[in-house]
Enzyme design. Structure first.
Site, short mmCIF file in Angstrom:
data_model
loop_
_atom_site.label_atom_id
_atom_site.label_comp_id
_atom_site.label_asym_id
_atom_site.label_seq_id
_atom_site.Cartn_x
_atom_site.Cartn_y
_atom_site.Cartn_z
N CYS A 166 19.17 49.50 -9.39
CA CYS A 166 18.64 48.34 -10.15
C CYS A 166 17.76 48.72 -11.34
O CYS A 166 18.02 48.29 -12.45
CB CYS A 166 17.86 47.43 -9.22
SG CYS A 166 18.91 46.50 -8.11
C1 UDX Z 1 14.46 47.61 -6.39
C2 UDX Z 1 13.53 46.40 -6.32
O1 UDX Z 1 12.37 46.74 -5.55
C3 UDX Z 1 14.26 45.21 -5.70
O2 UDX Z 1 13.40 44.08 -5.70
C4 UDX Z 1 15.51 44.91 -6.50
O3 UDX Z 1 16.24 43.87 -5.91
C5 UDX Z 1 16.39 46.17 -6.62
O4 UDX Z 1 15.62 47.27 -7.14
P1 UDX Z 1 15.37 49.49 -4.75
O5 UDX Z 1 16.20 49.98 -5.88
O6 UDX Z 1 15.99 49.39 -3.40
O7 UDX Z 1 14.80 48.02 -5.08
O8 UDX Z 1 14.15 50.49 -4.68
P2 UDX Z 1 12.55 50.46 -4.62
O9 UDX Z 1 12.12 50.67 -3.22
O10 UDX Z 1 11.98 49.32 -5.35
O11 UDX Z 1 12.25 51.83 -5.42
C6 UDX Z 1 12.78 52.04 -6.73
C7 UDX Z 1 12.44 53.41 -7.26
O12 UDX Z 1 11.08 53.48 -7.66
C8 UDX Z 1 12.67 54.56 -6.27
O13 UDX Z 1 13.27 55.65 -6.95
C9 UDX Z 1 11.26 54.93 -5.83
O14 UDX Z 1 11.16 56.27 -5.44
C10 UDX Z 1 10.47 54.64 -7.09
N1 UDX Z 1 9.05 54.33 -6.83
C11 UDX Z 1 8.71 53.17 -6.18
C12 UDX Z 1 8.07 55.19 -7.29
O15 UDX Z 1 8.34 56.23 -7.90
N2 UDX Z 1 6.75 54.86 -7.03
C13 UDX Z 1 6.38 53.73 -6.40
O16 UDX Z 1 5.18 53.50 -6.22
C14 UDX Z 1 7.40 52.86 -5.94
#
Ligand code: UDX
Length: 431
Positions: free
Chosen positions: A269
């Site tokens: 996403c």
């Molecule tokens: C995300 C959104 O959270 C969700 O609402 C939407 O529908 C789809 O995209 P997702 O892709 O499953 O969901 O992952 P998420 O858990 O949000 O993490 C996204 C990325 O950000 C990951 O690579 C994670 O490692 C990174 N991340 C997240 C960080 O680097 N630091 C953080 O504090 C949080």
């Protein structure tokens, strides 16, 4: 209610199973025969906690799958939950969604009276107004706002907690053209969540609903990029970003979530949605400075990690371990994973990469067939001159004497997951 869900990918399958669990009769429609057969057999092709038990409980009773779009005519409303992948230039490719809209339109052409179509897929407002709605109208012979209703109801679920996120959402966003029939049907559909569990529902326009999804994801991606940008500054100044983040997160206006600084964001996403919104802004002759910066910082993080490694080891001709390949823990998904630029950077330097991930090796081996894959973190570390931690799998926090087998004990941690110990040259990316 009697509901149809077109598209049995990640979002569609979760939606179909969860709606069945809320007590609705659900028909899942997909063009892929194997997906349909498996759903009818009570199985899924998706790793998602809690999803398989639901599908197996409802398959054959309140959850049926078919490749025949005609089935949607007998339902009260139809969700379009088809993927909208990114093109090379960052804009989205709505062709799959439009094909589904055409099939649904044709299926309801002979239906007497009103049919409601709900767009679940992530698409820009113009795609809905200029492509989805005209496609539905042309194929059905019906008119938007008259005997055809079109609503927009974006999904905010995360991979790895999709079922839980569906059942316990922060909000339900319902975008309509103001037609009470669409609002009433969606309110009835989500009634168990909205009324019984007090989930706030946001009633808004269709264009606004579509934009809320992009703004939500862009905001979250930018939040991570901002703490990473600040994190890079902290590192230069000898400051621990995590201590700073903990304190700023106590400010209600900032909030403690999404402040884990490191090698950046990936997934299906954030990269796609930030690229799409950037591309839409540029098409409108607007320079989206913050969105661009969020993407730029995310591209910088893997290079910063490699730069820190360079300060300790020349990896040319040497074995280097990469710990973690999935874009986040708990999944085998490698889309947008920061491991890819890390591996490429190591290859450019002449390093012999040996990678390990508890779930994602198979998928990464399809994209990077030339590197070595280990069966465990210990095997990857054995004889390595350096290691990069890229995914925060909890098991990596337990690694200890495994580092003793390294030829040079240099670890660059991109996720603050590795436990520091004596004898280890440890570099935190932003701490
Ligand atoms: C995300 C959104 O959270 C969700 O609402 C939407 O529908 C789809 O995209 P997702 O892709 O499953 O969901 O992952 P998420 O858990 O949000 O993490 C996204 C990325 O950000 C990951 O690579 C994670 O490692 C990174 N991340 C997240 C960080 O680097 N630091 C953080 O504090 C949080």
């Amino acid at each position: 209610m009697n509901v149809s869900v077109v598209g049995s990918g990640y979002v569609g399958t979760t939606l179909a199973a969860c709606l069945a669990d809320l007590g609705h009769d659900v028909t899942a429609v997909d063009i892929d025969e194997e997906t349909v057969e498996r759903l009818n057999a009570g199985e899924t092709t998706i790793h998602e906690p809690g999803l398989d038990p639901m599908v197996s409980a409802y398959a054959g009773s309140s959850l049926k799958a078919t490749t025949d779009h005609a089935a949607v005519a007998d339902t009260d409303l139809t969700f379009l939950a088809v993927g909208t992948p990114a093109r090379e230039d960052g804009s989205i490719d709505p062709s799959g969604l439009l094909a589904a809209a055409e099939d649904v339109g044709e299926a309801v052409a002979d239906k007497d009276g009103y049919h409601l179509v709900v767009v679940k897929s992530t698409v820009l407002p113009d795609v809905i107004d200029e492509e989805v709605i005209p496609t539905l109208e042309d194929a059905s012979g019906k008119t938007d706002g008259d005997d055809l209703g079109v609503a927009v109801n974006p999904e905010f679920l995360r991979e790895g907690s999709a079922v839980d996120d569906f059942m316990n959402p922060d909000k339900i966003v319902i975008g309509t053209d103001g037609d009470g029939r669409a609002l009433d049907r969606l309110a009835e559909l989500y009634q168990p969540l909205i009324s019984d569990w007090d989930v706030p529902s946001v009633e808004t326009g269709r264009r606004e609903a579509a934009m809320i999804k992009y703004a939500n994801n862009t905001f979250l991606a930018a939040k991570v990029s901002l703490i990473n940008d600040l994190g890079n500054i902290c590192k230069e100044l000898g400051v621990d970003t995590y201590e700073v983040a903990e304190a700023i997160g106590m400010d209600d206006r900032i909030g403690e979530k999404f402040l884990n600084s490191g090698v950046g964001w990936g997934g299906s996403c954030f990269p796609k949605d930030t690229a799409a919104i950037k591309s839409a802004a540029e098409d409108a002759d607007y320079d989206p400075a913050m969105v661009e910066a969020a993407i730029e910082v995310n591209d910088v993080q893997p290079q910063r990690l490699l730069g820190l490694m360079d300060e300790h080891v020349d990896v040319d001709g040497k074995r280097v371990a990469v710990l973690g390949l999935a874009f986040k823990p708990g999944t085998d998904d490698i889309r947008g994973s920061r491991a890819k630029p890390v591996i490429e950077g190591l290859q450019d330097r002449g390093g012999n990469v040996v990678a390990y991930d508890p779930l994602a090796v198979e998928k990464m081996a399809e994209e990077f067939p030339d590197i070595e894959y280990a069966d465990s973190a210990a095997e990857a570390l054995d004889g390595a001159h350096a290691a990069a931690a890229v995914t925060d799998w909890p098991a990596f926090a337990e690694l200890n004497e495994e580092f003793d087998a390294m030829a040079e004990k240099v670890v660059v941690d991109g996720r603050r997951i590795i436990s520091r110990r004596e004898g280890l040259t440890y570099e935190g990316l932003t701490w």
